[in-house]
Design a protein around this motif. Structure first.
Motif, mmCIF file in Angstrom:
data_model
loop_
_atom_site.group_PDB
_atom_site.id
_atom_site.type_symbol
_atom_site.label_atom_id
_atom_site.label_comp_id
_atom_site.label_asym_id
_atom_site.label_seq_id
_atom_site.Cartn_x
_atom_site.Cartn_y
_atom_site.Cartn_z
ATOM 1 N N ILE A 26 -5.072 60.923 125.757
ATOM 2 C CA ILE A 26 -4.221 59.687 125.804
ATOM 3 C C ILE A 26 -3.275 59.743 126.913
ATOM 4 N N PRO A 27 -3.402 58.466 127.968
ATOM 5 C CA PRO A 27 -2.480 58.586 129.040
ATOM 6 C C PRO A 27 -1.106 58.751 128.325
ATOM 7 N N GLY A 28 -0.308 59.561 129.059
ATOM 8 C CA GLY A 28 1.288 59.592 128.835
ATOM 9 C C GLY A 28 1.510 60.713 127.813
ATOM 10 N N PHE A 29 0.368 61.264 127.388
ATOM 11 C CA PHE A 29 0.914 62.696 126.828
ATOM 12 C C PHE A 29 1.052 63.586 127.534
ATOM 13 N N ILE A 30 2.350 64.157 127.388
ATOM 14 C CA ILE A 30 3.028 65.328 128.176
ATOM 15 C C ILE A 30 2.624 66.931 127.531
ATOM 16 N N ASP A 31 3.049 66.990 126.475
ATOM 17 C CA ASP A 31 2.743 68.351 125.910
ATOM 18 C C ASP A 31 3.038 68.508 124.379
ATOM 19 N N VAL A 62 7.937 73.449 113.331
ATOM 20 C CA VAL A 62 8.279 72.302 113.736
ATOM 21 C C VAL A 62 7.160 71.926 115.013
ATOM 22 N N VAL A 63 6.750 71.017 115.148
ATOM 23 C CA VAL A 63 5.747 70.444 116.005
ATOM 24 C C VAL A 63 6.655 69.367 117.025
ATOM 25 N N MET A 64 6.429 69.738 118.289
ATOM 26 C CA MET A 64 7.030 68.872 119.198
ATOM 27 C C MET A 64 6.158 68.402 119.945
ATOM 28 N N ILE A 65 6.026 67.050 120.126
ATOM 29 C CA ILE A 65 5.290 66.095 120.948
ATOM 30 C C ILE A 65 5.924 65.308 121.984
ATOM 31 N N ARG A 66 5.608 65.583 123.246
ATOM 32 C CA ARG A 66 6.470 64.705 124.346
ATOM 33 C C ARG A 66 5.396 63.711 124.766
ATOM 34 N N TRP A 67 6.020 62.671 125.027
ATOM 35 C CA TRP A 67 5.164 61.590 125.488
ATOM 36 C C TRP A 67 6.052 61.002 126.651
ATOM 37 N N GLU A 68 5.238 60.304 127.674
ATOM 38 C CA GLU A 68 5.982 59.688 128.795
ATOM 39 C C GLU A 68 6.824 58.455 128.262
ATOM 40 N N SER A 69 6.438 57.748 127.392
ATOM 41 C CA SER A 69 6.958 56.705 126.778
ATOM 42 C C SER A 69 6.711 56.259 125.301
ATOM 43 N N GLU A 70 7.568 55.319 124.700
ATOM 44 C CA GLU A 70 7.020 54.769 123.785
ATOM 45 C C GLU A 70 5.762 54.194 123.424
ATOM 46 N N GLU A 71 5.289 53.295 124.669
ATOM 47 C CA GLU A 71 4.262 52.678 124.974
ATOM 48 C C GLU A 71 2.958 54.003 124.653
ATOM 49 N N ALA A 72 3.119 54.977 125.296
ATOM 50 C CA ALA A 72 2.137 56.077 125.375
ATOM 51 C C ALA A 72 1.842 56.414 123.804
ATOM 52 N N TRP A 73 2.934 56.712 123.196
ATOM 53 C CA TRP A 73 2.974 57.287 121.738
ATOM 54 C C TRP A 73 2.173 56.249 120.858
ATOM 55 N N LYS A 74 2.559 54.992 121.311
ATOM 56 C CA LYS A 74 1.647 53.885 120.121
ATOM 57 C C LYS A 74 0.336 53.892 120.722
ATOM 58 N N LEU A 128 9.709 60.068 125.190
ATOM 59 C CA LEU A 128 9.598 59.711 123.795
ATOM 60 C C LEU A 128 9.341 61.201 123.092
ATOM 61 N N ILE A 129 10.023 61.939 122.424
ATOM 62 C CA ILE A 129 9.714 63.184 121.691
ATOM 63 C C ILE A 129 9.813 62.968 120.127
ATOM 64 N N GLN A 130 8.675 63.349 119.651
ATOM 65 C CA GLN A 130 8.547 63.235 118.264
ATOM 66 C C GLN A 130 8.330 64.646 117.654
ATOM 67 N N LEU A 131 9.194 64.973 116.721
ATOM 68 C CA LEU A 131 9.638 66.243 116.126
ATOM 69 C C LEU A 131 8.951 65.969 114.585
ATOM 70 N N ARG A 132 8.011 66.923 114.290
ATOM 71 C CA ARG A 132 7.370 66.947 112.794
ATOM 72 C C ARG A 132 7.967 68.365 112.172
ATOM 73 N N LYS A 133 8.654 68.247 111.425
ATOM 74 C CA LYS A 133 9.390 69.420 110.529
ATOM 75 C C LYS A 133 8.481 69.470 109.371
#
Length: 110
Positions: free
Chosen positions: A32-37, A56-68, A2-7
């Motif tokens: 947080i477990p599942g945080f990539i970068d 632009v802030v790009m945050i990559r997570w292993e899964s939606e569950e990790a982001w939650k 899961l990738i979150q982009l904050r513009k």
């Protein structure tokens, strides 16, 4: 993944304020477990009559569950609670958040 982009659009000369906030290494998010970068990028915009910068802030997570897990974490909730009563800075013009489910990617070894 899961990738979150904050513009975040700011007045020219203020992108450093956003970079300072989101660009600090470490912090509770990285625990947080599942945080990539997290990557922070800046682009200068030239619109008629107004010069702005886009961060632009790009945050990559292993899964939606990790982001939650991050969204529900005490550190995340506390951070939003602390900023709730603060006035929005006048240099902050717009914020847009988008979530993407990564379907394919290619990585080349350097």
């Amino acid at each position: 993944m899961l990738i979150q982009l904050r513009k975040i659009t700011v007045k020219e000369g203020f992108s450093n304020k956003i970079v300072e906030r989101f660009g600090k290494p470490g912090g509770p998010m990285s625990e947080i477990p599942g945080f990539i970068d997290r990557s922070v990028m800046v682009k200068k915009n030239r619109k008629k009559g107004e010069d702005t910068e886009e961060v632009v802030v790009m945050i990559r997570w292993e899964s939606e569950e990790a982001w939650k897990s991050w969204e529900k974490s005490p550190a995340h909730i506390e951070g939003h609670r602390n900023s709730r009563n603060q006035e929005k800075p006048d240099y902050l013009l717009d914020t847009e958040v988008s979530m993407y489910d990564l379907k394919t990617a290619e990585q080349v070894e350097i």
